[in-house]
Enzyme design. Structure first.
Site, mmCIF file in Angstrom:
data_model
loop_
_atom_site.group_PDB
_atom_site.id
_atom_site.type_symbol
_atom_site.label_atom_id
_atom_site.label_comp_id
_atom_site.label_asym_id
_atom_site.label_seq_id
_atom_site.Cartn_x
_atom_site.Cartn_y
_atom_site.Cartn_z
ATOM 1 N N GLY A 234 0.818 -1.336 0.059
ATOM 2 C CA GLY A 234 -0.017 0.112 0.122
ATOM 3 C C GLY A 234 0.931 1.342 -0.024
ATOM 4 O O GLY A 234 1.230 1.910 -0.976
ATOM 5 N N GLU B 68 -5.020 7.936 -1.346
ATOM 6 C CA GLU B 68 -4.072 8.758 -1.991
ATOM 7 C C GLU B 68 -3.066 9.209 -0.873
ATOM 8 O O GLU B 68 -2.490 10.465 -0.959
ATOM 9 C CB GLU B 68 -5.004 9.699 -2.841
ATOM 10 C CG GLU B 68 -5.649 9.336 -3.711
ATOM 11 C CD GLU B 68 -6.244 10.285 -4.798
ATOM 12 O OE1 GLU B 68 -5.467 11.148 -5.139
ATOM 13 O OE2 GLU B 68 -7.271 9.886 -5.377
ATOM 14 N N SER C 168 -2.626 9.845 6.282
ATOM 15 C CA SER C 168 -2.264 11.019 6.963
ATOM 16 C C SER C 168 -0.797 10.893 7.351
ATOM 17 O O SER C 168 0.046 11.908 7.479
ATOM 18 C CB SER C 168 -3.153 11.096 8.153
ATOM 19 O OG SER C 168 -4.333 11.669 7.926
HETATM 20 C C1 FAD Z 1 -12.124 2.943 -0.713
HETATM 21 C C2 FAD Z 1 -10.768 3.090 -1.044
HETATM 22 C C3 FAD Z 1 -10.268 3.253 -2.410
HETATM 23 C C4 FAD Z 1 -8.982 3.130 -2.661
HETATM 24 N N1 FAD Z 1 -8.827 3.531 -4.004
HETATM 25 C C5 FAD Z 1 -7.619 3.197 -4.650
HETATM 26 C C6 FAD Z 1 -7.405 3.318 -6.016
HETATM 27 O O1 FAD Z 1 -8.243 3.698 -6.952
HETATM 28 N N2 FAD Z 1 -6.043 3.048 -6.598
HETATM 29 C C7 FAD Z 1 -5.072 2.540 -5.732
HETATM 30 O O2 FAD Z 1 -4.192 2.078 -6.439
HETATM 31 N N3 FAD Z 1 -5.391 2.477 -4.403
HETATM 32 C C8 FAD Z 1 -6.662 2.693 -4.067
HETATM 33 N N4 FAD Z 1 -6.808 2.468 -2.446
HETATM 34 C C9 FAD Z 1 -5.755 2.190 -1.550
HETATM 35 C C10 FAD Z 1 -5.236 3.323 -0.895
HETATM 36 O O3 FAD Z 1 -4.563 4.064 -1.621
HETATM 37 C C11 FAD Z 1 -4.364 2.531 0.348
HETATM 38 O O4 FAD Z 1 -5.348 1.765 1.195
HETATM 39 C C12 FAD Z 1 -3.389 3.652 1.268
HETATM 40 O O5 FAD Z 1 -2.423 4.124 0.235
HETATM 41 C C13 FAD Z 1 -2.740 2.894 2.248
HETATM 42 O O6 FAD Z 1 -2.304 1.681 1.994
HETATM 43 P P1 FAD Z 1 -2.639 0.099 2.821
HETATM 44 O O7 FAD Z 1 -4.224 0.182 2.921
HETATM 45 O O8 FAD Z 1 -1.904 -0.874 2.325
HETATM 46 O O9 FAD Z 1 -1.957 0.699 4.251
HETATM 47 P P2 FAD Z 1 -0.478 0.300 4.840
HETATM 48 O O10 FAD Z 1 0.599 1.076 3.721
HETATM 49 O O11 FAD Z 1 -0.512 -1.189 5.089
HETATM 50 O O12 FAD Z 1 -0.609 1.223 6.211
HETATM 51 C C14 FAD Z 1 -0.964 0.685 7.447
HETATM 52 C C15 FAD Z 1 -0.490 1.863 8.534
HETATM 53 O O13 FAD Z 1 0.513 2.014 8.619
HETATM 54 C C16 FAD Z 1 1.006 3.286 8.430
HETATM 55 N N5 FAD Z 1 2.196 3.575 7.780
HETATM 56 C C17 FAD Z 1 2.815 2.925 6.631
HETATM 57 N N6 FAD Z 1 3.914 3.308 6.303
HETATM 58 C C18 FAD Z 1 4.294 4.288 7.321
HETATM 59 C C19 FAD Z 1 5.541 5.109 7.490
HETATM 60 N N7 FAD Z 1 6.273 5.313 6.628
HETATM 61 N N8 FAD Z 1 5.571 6.058 8.868
HETATM 62 C C20 FAD Z 1 4.490 5.982 9.339
HETATM 63 N N9 FAD Z 1 3.065 5.197 9.414
HETATM 64 C C21 FAD Z 1 3.277 4.412 8.184
HETATM 65 C C22 FAD Z 1 -0.134 3.961 7.383
HETATM 66 O O14 FAD Z 1 -0.220 5.238 7.484
HETATM 67 C C23 FAD Z 1 -1.271 2.989 8.193
HETATM 68 O O15 FAD Z 1 -1.944 3.868 9.316
HETATM 69 C C24 FAD Z 1 -8.018 2.650 -1.955
HETATM 70 C C25 FAD Z 1 -8.347 2.494 -0.660
HETATM 71 C C26 FAD Z 1 -9.659 2.577 -0.274
HETATM 72 C C27 FAD Z 1 -9.890 2.192 1.416
#
Ligand code: FAD
Length: 389
Positions: A135, A371, A374
Site C-alpha cells: 500500500g 491517495e 495522513s
Molecule cells: C475506498 C478505497 C479506495 C481506494 N482506491 C484506490 C485506487 O483507486 N487505486 C489504488 O491504487 N489504491 C486505492 N486505494 C488504496 C489506498 O491508497 C491505500 O489503502 C493506502 O495508500 C494505504 O495503504 P494500505 O491500506 O496498504 O495501508 P499500509 O500501507 O499497510 O499502512 C498501514 C498503516 O501504517 C501506516 N504507515 C505505513 N507506512 C508508514 C510510515 N512510513 N510511517 C508512518 N506510518 C506508516 C499507515 O499510515 C497506516 O496507518 C483505495 C483504498 C480505499 C480504502
C-alpha cells in the site's frame, strides 16, 4: 454557510460553482442515501456529469474536456461532495488519477485514444497502484510486466481499485525490474475486458459505498508496447506526480463533506431545544460550531492555495507536492473532526440513517486513508521541509 473568500473568483469560477451546486443539490443529494445503502454504481448521474464536463474539467477541449483550470475543478468537486462524496470519488479518479497522468506523461496518440472518452464521461477511468501486500510502500509491489517483442505480458493482483468493476481503461503500475524496487516500476495503460483481465472480489466498504471498488487480477494479460506510459522505470515518478494532483482533489472532497456536516449542524442547533432553550445557545454546542467553522475556512485556504499552486505548475513546471500534501492532511482531518462533532450535535438523529449525518461521518474517514494516509502526508511534508529521509 458564508464564504468570505480571500481568493478572487472569476465569473467563470462562480458559474461552475453555481452550476455544480445546482446539479449536485437537485440531482445527486436526493439519491445519495439510496445508492449508499445499495452500494450500486450511479451510472445515470455520472453520465450526466460527463455531459456537463465534470469528468475532465481541466482537460483541454481538443481531448474532450471542459478546458478549465484547477480552481474550477476544486470548486465543482467540493459542491459534488457536499451532496455525495461517492460521486466525488468517481469524479476525482477520472479527472486527477486518470486524465491528468496521461495528459502529463502520455504520447499524443495515447491522449487522443484514451483521454477523450474518460474526460467526456463516456468511459470510466481507474488507477491501479495498490496491491494486497503493498500500500503505502509501493516499491514492494509484486505485479510484473515482462517485455516480449512488441508487447508486454502482465501478471499480478491489484486491490482497492476505485471504479475497478466498471472501468473501461486504467493506468496500471507493475515491476519491470524488481531488483531496482521503486525505480523498477513502469506504468501502462490497460483496456478492461481483454483476455487475462479478471475482476477480483468487490471490496466491502464503510463509506463512499456508491463508488465501486474491487480487486483487478492480471493473468498473462498482453498489452502493446505503445501502451507503456513514459519510459521503463518511470512508473514511481508518474505514480507520485499523479497523486500530487489527486491529493488536491481529495482535499476538496474533504472540504465538501465538512461543509455539508457543518451546515446541517448549524441549522439543527438553531432548531432543536433542550432544557427550555435552543441547543445552539449552550456554550458546549456553540464552541463546537465555532471550531468547526474555523477549521473549514482554514481547509478552504489550504485547498484553494494548492489548486493555485497546481495551476501555476502548468506554466512553471514546479512541483506542488507540499501544498497538495498539507491541504489533503488538514482538510481530511478537518472532515473527521467536523463530522464527528456533527454526529454529536445531532445526537440520536446523528446516528440515524434518516439523516445524512452518519453518512458524512463514514465518508469522511476515507479522505484520511486513500491517495496517501495522513501519516504518509506528514512524512512527505517533513521530508520536503527538512530534506531528511
Ligand atoms: C475506498 C478505497 C479506495 C481506494 N482506491 C484506490 C485506487 O483507486 N487505486 C489504488 O491504487 N489504491 C486505492 N486505494 C488504496 C489506498 O491508497 C491505500 O489503502 C493506502 O495508500 C494505504 O495503504 P494500505 O491500506 O496498504 O495501508 P499500509 O500501507 O499497510 O499502512 C498501514 C498503516 O501504517 C501506516 N504507515 C505505513 N507506512 C508508514 C510510515 N512510513 N510511517 C508512518 N506510518 C506508516 C499507515 O499510515 C497506516 O496507518 C483505495 C483504498 C480505499 C480504502
Amino acid at each position: 454557510m458564508t464564504n468570505n473568500l480571500l481568493f478572487p473568483l472569476t465569473e467563470e469560477h462562480e458559474m461552475i460553482r453555481q452550476t455544480a451546486r445546482d446539479f449536485a443539490q437537485n440531482e445527486i443529494a436526493p439519491i445519495a442515501a439510496d445508492y449508499d445503502e445499495s452500494g450500486e454504481f450511479p451510472f445515470e448521474t455520472i453520465k450526466k456529469m460527463g455531459e456537463m464536463g465534470f469528468m475532465g474539467i481541466e482537460v483541454p477541449e481538443e481531448y474532450g474536456g471542459a478546458g478549465m483550470d484547477t480552481l474550477a475543478y476544486v470548486l465543482a468537486l467540493e459542491e459534488v461532495c457536499k451532496a455525495d462524496a461517492a460521486h466525488g470519488t468517481i469524479m476525482s479518479v477520472n479527472n486527477s488519477l486518470f486524465c491528468f497522468g496521461i495528459l502529463k506523461f502520455g504520447t499524443e496518440e495515447q491522449k487522443q485514444k484514451y483521454v477523450r472518452g474518460v474526460a467526456s464521461g463516456k468511459a470510466i477511468g481507474a488507477y491501479s497502484l495498490t496491491e494486497p501486500m503493498s500500500g503505502s510502500d509501493a516499491g514492494t509491489m509484486r505485479s510484473r510486466a515482462v517485455r516480449d517483442g512488441d508487447h508486454y505480458v502482465l501478471n499480478g493482483r491489484k486491490s482497492w481499485i476505485t471504479s475497478g468493476p466498471v472501468a473501461d481503461t486504467m493506468v496500471v503500475f507493475a515491476m519491470t525490474e524488481p531488483e531496482k524496487k521503486h525505480r523498477g516500476i513502469t506504468a501502462f495503460i490497460v483496456e478492461a475486458g481483454k483476455p487475462g483481465y479478471i475482476l477480483g472480489k468487490k471490496e466491502p466498504k464503510l463509506g463512499i459505498r456508491a463508488s465501486a471498488t474491487s480487486e483487478v487480477v492480471f493473468e498473462g494479460y498482453q498489452l502493446p508496447v505503445e501502451n507503456r506510459l513514459g519510459e521503463e522505470g518511470d512508473g514511481f515518478k508518474i505514480a507520485m506526480t499523479v497523486l500530487d494532483a489527486g491529493r488536491v482533489g481529495i482535499a476538496a472532497q474533504a472540504l465538501g463533506i465538512a461543509e455539508a456536516a457543518y451546515d446541517a449542524s448549524l441549522a439543527y442547533a438553531g432548531e432543536r431545544e433542550a432544557f427550555g432553550q435552543k441547543i445552539g445557545e449552550f456554550q458546549g454546542i456553540s464552541f463546537k460550531l465555532a471550531d468547526m467553522k474555523t477549521r473549514i475556512e482554514a481547509s478552504r485556504l489550504l485547498t484553494y492555495n494548492a489548486a493555485l499552486a497546481k495551476e501555476r505548475s502548468k506554466t512553471t513546471g514546479e512541483r506542488f507536492t507540499l501544498e497538495a500534501s498539507m491541504a489533503k492532511l488538514f482538510s481530511s482531518e478537518t472532515a473527521m473532526f467536523v463530522t464527528h462533532a456533527a454526529v454529536q450535535i445531532h445526537a440520536g438523529m446523528g446516528y440515524s440513517k434518516e439523516l445524512p449525518i452518519e453518512r458524512y461521518f463514514r465518508d469522511a474517514k476515507i479522505t484520511e486513508i486513500y491517495e496517501g494516509t495522513s501519516e504518509i502526508q506528514r512524512l512527505v511534508i517533513f521530508r520536503l521541509e527538512t530534506g531528511l529521509k
